[in-house]
Write a protein that holds these residues in place. Structure first.
Motif, mmCIF file in Angstrom:
data_model
loop_
_atom_site.group_PDB
_atom_site.id
_atom_site.type_symbol
_atom_site.label_atom_id
_atom_site.label_comp_id
_atom_site.label_asym_id
_atom_site.label_seq_id
_atom_site.Cartn_x
_atom_site.Cartn_y
_atom_site.Cartn_z
ATOM 1 N N VAL A 8 15.886 10.171 -2.652
ATOM 2 C CA VAL A 8 14.746 9.480 -3.259
ATOM 3 C C VAL A 8 14.626 8.095 -2.641
ATOM 4 C CG1 VAL A 8 13.852 8.478 -5.400
ATOM 5 C CG2 VAL A 8 14.910 10.732 -5.424
ATOM 6 N N TRP A 9 13.410 7.699 -2.343
ATOM 7 C CA TRP A 9 13.244 6.315 -1.867
ATOM 8 C C TRP A 9 12.642 5.461 -2.972
ATOM 9 C CZ3 TRP A 9 9.272 9.271 1.017
ATOM 10 C CH2 TRP A 9 7.966 8.949 0.678
ATOM 11 N N GLN A 10 12.972 4.191 -2.895
ATOM 12 C CA GLN A 10 12.386 3.204 -3.785
ATOM 13 C C GLN A 10 11.455 2.319 -2.986
ATOM 14 O OE1 GLN A 10 15.150 1.192 -6.334
ATOM 15 N NE2 GLN A 10 16.406 3.016 -6.661
ATOM 16 N N HIS A 11 10.703 1.502 -3.672
ATOM 17 C CA HIS A 11 9.629 0.762 -3.020
ATOM 18 C C HIS A 11 10.159 -0.261 -2.020
ATOM 19 C CE1 HIS A 11 5.449 0.194 -2.652
ATOM 20 N NE2 HIS A 11 5.430 -1.063 -3.056
ATOM 21 N N ASP A 12 11.408 -0.708 -2.189
ATOM 22 C CA ASP A 12 11.934 -1.715 -1.284
ATOM 23 C C ASP A 12 12.831 -1.112 -0.206
ATOM 24 O OD1 ASP A 12 13.858 -0.896 -3.007
ATOM 25 O OD2 ASP A 12 14.589 -2.892 -3.546
ATOM 26 N N GLU A 72 0.799 -1.216 0.000
ATOM 27 C CA GLU A 72 0.000 0.000 0.000
ATOM 28 C C GLU A 72 0.832 1.266 0.000
ATOM 29 O OE1 GLU A 72 -3.193 -0.008 -0.414
ATOM 30 O OE2 GLU A 72 -3.237 -2.180 -0.408
ATOM 31 N N GLY A 73 2.141 1.164 0.137
ATOM 32 C CA GLY A 73 2.970 2.352 0.216
ATOM 33 C C GLY A 73 3.198 3.002 -1.133
ATOM 34 N N ALA A 74 3.868 4.173 -1.108
ATOM 35 C CA ALA A 74 4.169 4.900 -2.327
ATOM 36 C C ALA A 74 5.344 4.244 -3.048
ATOM 37 C CB ALA A 74 4.496 6.354 -2.003
ATOM 38 N N ARG A 75 5.219 4.060 -4.343
ATOM 39 C CA ARG A 75 6.266 3.397 -5.116
ATOM 40 C C ARG A 75 7.523 4.257 -5.199
ATOM 41 N NH1 ARG A 75 5.987 -0.871 -8.719
ATOM 42 N NH2 ARG A 75 3.754 -0.981 -8.320
ATOM 43 N N VAL A 76 7.379 5.555 -5.141
ATOM 44 C CA VAL A 76 8.515 6.461 -5.218
ATOM 45 C C VAL A 76 8.205 7.687 -4.380
ATOM 46 C CG1 VAL A 76 7.667 7.676 -7.249
ATOM 47 C CG2 VAL A 76 10.106 7.642 -6.797
ATOM 48 N N GLY A 77 9.249 8.333 -3.861
ATOM 49 C CA GLY A 77 9.043 9.528 -3.071
ATOM 50 C C GLY A 77 10.366 10.155 -2.680
ATOM 51 N N VAL A 78 10.279 11.258 -1.979
ATOM 52 C CA VAL A 78 11.467 11.992 -1.534
ATOM 53 C C VAL A 78 11.354 12.213 -0.029
ATOM 54 C CG1 VAL A 78 12.644 14.222 -1.599
ATOM 55 C CG2 VAL A 78 11.936 13.125 -3.725
ATOM 56 N N LEU A 79 12.459 11.940 0.666
ATOM 57 C CA LEU A 79 12.556 12.257 2.084
ATOM 58 C C LEU A 79 13.577 13.378 2.238
ATOM 59 C CD1 LEU A 79 11.919 11.704 5.082
ATOM 60 C CD2 LEU A 79 13.857 10.111 5.076
#
Length: 589
Positions: free
Chosen positions: A359-363, A260-267
């Motif tokens: 950038v984060w990835q899904h894993d 259910e999480g975001a596939r891509v994003g920025v922290l």
């Protein structure tokens, strides 16, 4: 005057007014029709007479004989022949005909007889024009007969209606009905205050009910304020109002969940430089202002990013910002750095900050992500005040942004449209259990097969472009239809999410009602959910949909609730069937 007498006189006045209006409208329409008939008749007669005159080869005597004969045989008020020089070559006028209608009726409803005009010629030579005006007496007679008949019929109907109304009013007590509705609304969680009636024996009842409703409302609002205060204490930093470290890390972990999480994003991490030195040199008050300024900057960035974005305060001088769906870490860090450079110097030249992002990835895990963001922040600190640095700025392959760049937004819209037209979609099912472990319903998010024969993709894959392309109302309707089909097959209740775009789409409500009406048995097993973040800003639309769905047996509720319900004080008056609290509020409970 008693209530029944007031209602009786009101009904009499309303019925009489309705009768008078109906008779007036009927007479007005009939008069217009008669005037139109007279206008057409005059025009037709003038054309026929002009044609007959044109065949007389310009012989004035024959033409005058023909005009006189026409006048004597018809119901004309006047017949005139005007030559090309403007002089009357022939004129014949009759006195007014007596009408059988009363004089007051003729004066109240005058009828105009528009003259009919036609040109007379001899071949190509113009001989003048002929004007014909008919009498209106027979039209007034017809209007009087028709009006009398309709008035008599309407009076008979009005008398019958008054008799039936009198029987009904004798058994109805409107104040008592209002009190019953007030009690029913209280059971549904709506607090309605009724006006105290003038009837003495009912005034005390209404006053007591109103007092009870006000006390229950005050008690509920006091409890709601206490719950909101406890929520803020449990999840928010007291100074800035942002999520504190534990709550932020918990929400970040949810954004990184595989399903259910975001596939891509920025922290992004932000640090206010030398907070201890600022406290010593400038004082605690200015330091607190600086912390609030940083918090407001990050909160504004989260609000601009849309649903799912979250800002938090990790410790004294460190802040964090999670932007799901964003894939440009350097751009995000640069925006934050520029905003801080604009906000902090206004409070004092001593105040400085820097930002680092990744950038984060899904894993990714929360620990590895925080480690990379902290490294980026260290690079930014070494670069100087208000510097911004990013690690892993390339968008991961397979993201929605990557596909959009590869094939263009038009290609995405085509794929979404084809999947929707071919109904290449299915619902996945997650059981929702009560405290005893019994199944309440199946929660069913929608999956789309964007390419024929391909995988069924989760919403995080296509939702951003579906939102941009205004596909959400159609996708939500498809999800509802699939849920109704599944319920009809196995009888298990299912829940489907509705978007804010669907709630705001007027056509969606009509199509939803049609789909539910075609499957009334399955509709009673359908649960519809709206995210809290969307429900808070759509209270009126949510109320309209609740009123639409309640008679059909459909349950309506709010999901992911608990973070913003305090901003919508009217939610408890909507009569919602259920509320699903966000998992972050219950973790460890």
């Amino acid at each position: 005057m008693s209530l029944m007498r007031q209602v009786g006189w009101l009904l009499v006045a309303v019925v009489l007014l309705a009768l008078a209006g109906a008779v007036g409208v009927n007479l007005h329409a009939a008069r217009d029709a008669l005037q139109a008939q007279l206008r057409v008749k005059n025009s037709d007669n003038a054309q026929s007479l002009a044609l007959a005159l044109s065949q007389q080869r310009g012989d004035a005597q024959l033409m005058e004989l023909l005009l006189a004969a026409q006048f004597d045989t018809g119901f004309y008020r006047s017949v005139r022949w005007v030559g090309t020089d403007g002089r009357e070559a022939f004129t014949r006028q009759a006195g007014p005909n007596a009408s059988r209608a009363p004089d007051w009726f003729v004066a109240l409803w005058p009828i105009e007889s528009a003259p009919g005009v036609a040109q007379v010629s001899d071949g190509w030579r113009a001989l003048g024009r002929v004007e014909v005006v008919s009498h209106v007496a027979y039209a007034h007679d017809e209007l009087w007969r028709g009006g009398s008949r309709s008035a008599f019929l309407l009076l008979a109907l009005g008398a019958g209606a008054l008799a039936l109304a009198a029987l009904g009013v004798a058994r109805i007590r409107r104040p008592l009905d209002a009190t019953v509705r007030q009690a029913s609304a209280l059971v549904e969680g709506r607090y309605v205050v009724v006006e105290e009636p003038q009837v003495p024996e009912l005034r005390r009842v209404a006053r007591a009910m109103n007092g009870m409703v006000e006390r229950v409302r005050a008690l509920f609002e006091a409890h709601a304020a206490q719950v909101d205060a406890l929520r803020r204490t449990a999840h928010e930093d007291g100074l800035t109002g942002l999520a504190h470290r534990a709550h932020f890390m918990q929400r970040l972990g949810e954004l990184l969940r595989p399903e259910e999480g975001a596939r891509v994003g920025v922290l992004a991490l932000v640090r206010l430089a030398d907070l201890a030195g600022v406290n010593r040199e400038l004082g605690r008050g200015l330091a607190d202002q600086a912390l609030r300024a940083v918090a407001q900057t990050l909160a504004d960035a989260a609000a601009a990013a849309g649903e799912g974005a979250l800002a938090g305060r990790l410790n004294g001088s460190d802040f964090a910002l999670a932007l799901p769906g964003e894939s440009e870490a350097q751009a995000a860090a640069a925006r934050i750095g520029a905003s801080l450079a604009a906000a902090l110097p206004a409070l004092g030249a001593r105040l400085q900050a820097c930002a680092g992002a990744t950038v984060w990835q899904h894993d990714d895990t929360a620990a590895s992500l925080m480690s990379r963001a902290d490294l980026a922040l260290a690079h930014a600190e070494s670069a100087g005040p208000f510097a911004a640095h990013a690690i892993g700025v390339e968008a991961p392959s397979g993201t929605a942004r990557g596909h959009e760049g590869a094939e263009g937004e038009a290609g995405w819209h085509r794929r979404l449209g084809e999947a929707l037209a071919a109904r290449r979609a299915r619902l996945v099912e997650y059981p929702v259990l009560d405290r005893t472990g019994a199944l309440l319903h199946l929660e069913c998010p929608l999956r789309l097969q964007l390419d024929a024969g391909g995988e069924f993709e989760a919403a995080l894959r296509w939702l951003p472009l579906a939102t941009r392309g205004h596909w959400l109302p159609q996708l939500d309707l498809l999800a509802v239809q699939l849920a109704l089909q599944a319920i009809a097959q196995d009888g298990r209740e299912r829940a489907v999410n509705l978007s804010a775009a669907a709630l705001a789409d007027g056509a969606f409500a009509a199509r939803l009602r049609q789909s539910l009406g075609e499957a009334p048995q399955a509709a009673r097993g359908l649960w519809l959910e709206v995210a809290e973040s969307q429900a808070v800003g759509q209270v009126d639309l949510l109320a309209a949909h609740a009123a639409l769905l309640r008679p059909l047996g459909v349950r309506l509720g709010i999901e992911h609730a608990g973070h913003a319900l305090h901003r919508a004080p009217r939610l408890y008056e909507l009569g919602l069937d259920y509320v699903k609290l966000d998992a972050s509020l219950l973790r460890g409970a």
